[in-house]
Scaffold this active site. Structure first.
Site, mmCIF file in Angstrom:
data_model
loop_
_atom_site.group_PDB
_atom_site.id
_atom_site.type_symbol
_atom_site.label_atom_id
_atom_site.label_comp_id
_atom_site.label_asym_id
_atom_site.label_seq_id
_atom_site.Cartn_x
_atom_site.Cartn_y
_atom_site.Cartn_z
ATOM 1 N N ASP A 168 0.861 -1.182 0.000
ATOM 2 C CA ASP A 168 0.000 0.000 0.000
ATOM 3 C C ASP A 168 0.897 1.231 0.000
ATOM 4 O O ASP A 168 1.784 1.359 0.855
ATOM 5 C CB ASP A 168 -0.886 0.021 1.238
ATOM 6 C CG ASP A 168 -1.933 -1.093 1.223
ATOM 7 O OD1 ASP A 168 -2.264 -1.575 0.125
ATOM 8 O OD2 ASP A 168 -2.404 -1.477 2.303
ATOM 9 N N ASP A 190 -13.350 -4.258 -1.829
ATOM 10 C CA ASP A 190 -13.177 -4.069 -0.386
ATOM 11 C C ASP A 190 -14.541 -4.298 0.250
ATOM 12 O O ASP A 190 -15.490 -3.552 -0.019
ATOM 13 C CB ASP A 190 -12.685 -2.660 -0.061
ATOM 14 C CG ASP A 190 -11.302 -2.390 -0.637
ATOM 15 O OD1 ASP A 190 -10.532 -3.351 -0.818
ATOM 16 O OD2 ASP A 190 -10.994 -1.208 -0.905
#
Length: 282
Positions: free
Chosen positions: A11, A130
């Site tokens: 990330d 997600d």
């Protein structure tokens, strides 16, 4: 059975690798290109880079990251975050990425999936989902559907009108900030129908907790689609990887903090999986 893949996820925020818990409380975890080189040398099968604030801050993923990584690593890698158009996809793929990942843009404009698949092949298009578990489907606010495409407001896609039985999971966008009212299983099926070559599935409930992948969620998605599913969110032990790849039905297992902070190595995970008769690439 095809060999299962082990994929570190990096990330990226402001040019640095970061990791948090449940998408918040971010900690610095190093330089993305240096980390990528180390993972390549350590035996990772692929890499995923997600610019976690690109969509939220309304800016595009930096092409220089793709170029720099392509110059340094020799395994396939995916880049996602802030990709809104086919031109964005083209730029990242030309810069050296093997795949692009779309999340928020695909929810807001599902046609980008089919457009990307037509232009570059389904194998280059990963749809990231997600998802957060819904304890009370009737409590999901129907107004949330205003953030999604008109193409997805039909009852078959939404939590409160879904015909699916059992547990439900809601899709979130904008780096986990915005609920959509979309049912994760229905959305995964639609993404496949539109040409996605792979699903990158992150349990928001498990993200960064190291308490295990959401096996129920992973299995529900894996059973619903015929394309590879990458399990993400919650890896903390060797057993967790095995569970995701067997009970969860995932084709690949992704982890971040576990690898970034050297709690486990790629080699340790693969050796363990091989001992459990789960095929892995050496």
């Amino acid at each position: 059975m095809l060999a299962k893949r082990i994929i570190p996820c990096l990330d990226v925020k402001d040019g640095r690798v970061v990791k948090g818990i449940n998408f918040v409380e971010l900690r610095d975890a190093g330089d993305p290109v240096e980390q990528a080189k180390l993972y390549d040398e350590a035996g990772a099968d692929e890499l995923v880079f997600l610019d976690i604030t690109a969509t939220h801050e309304a800016r595009k993923t930096v092409m220089e990251l793709a170029r720099a990584v392509a110059d340094q690593v020799f395994i396939p890698f995916t880049i996602g975050g802030g990709i809104r158009t086919v031109d964005d996809m083209r730029g990242i793929l030309r810069a050296g990425a093997d795949k692009i990942s779309v999340n928020s843009a695909a929810v807001r404009n599902p046609d980008i999936i089919s457009q990307g698949a037509e232009a570059f092949g389904s194998q280059a298009v990963v749809v990231a989902i997600d998802a957060r578990r819904v304890t009370d489907p009737s409590a999901v606010n129907s107004k949330r559907s205003s953030v999604i495409s008109d193409q997805l407001t039909d009852s078959q896609f939404t939590i409160h009108n879904s015909q699916l039985n059992g547990p439900r999971w809601e899709v979130y966008v904008a780096g986990g900030r915005t609920p959509t009212g979309l049912d994760a299983v229905a959305w995964a099926k639609e993404a496949e129908r539109r040409g996605a070559g792979e699903i990158l599935l992150t349990s928001m409930d498990g993200d960064g907790t190291q308490e295990g992948y959401d096996i129920e969620l992973t299995r529900a998605i894996a059973d619903a689609v015929n394309i590879p599913v990458i399990a993400s969110g919650g890896a903390g032990t060797l057993l967790h990887f095995a569970q995701a790849l067997t009970e969860g039905g995932a084709d690949a297992a992704l982890a971040a903090s576990l690898f970034h902070y050297k709690q486990l190595t790629i080699a340790e995970v693969k050796d363990y999986l091989a001992q459990q008769n789960i095929p892995v690439r050496k």
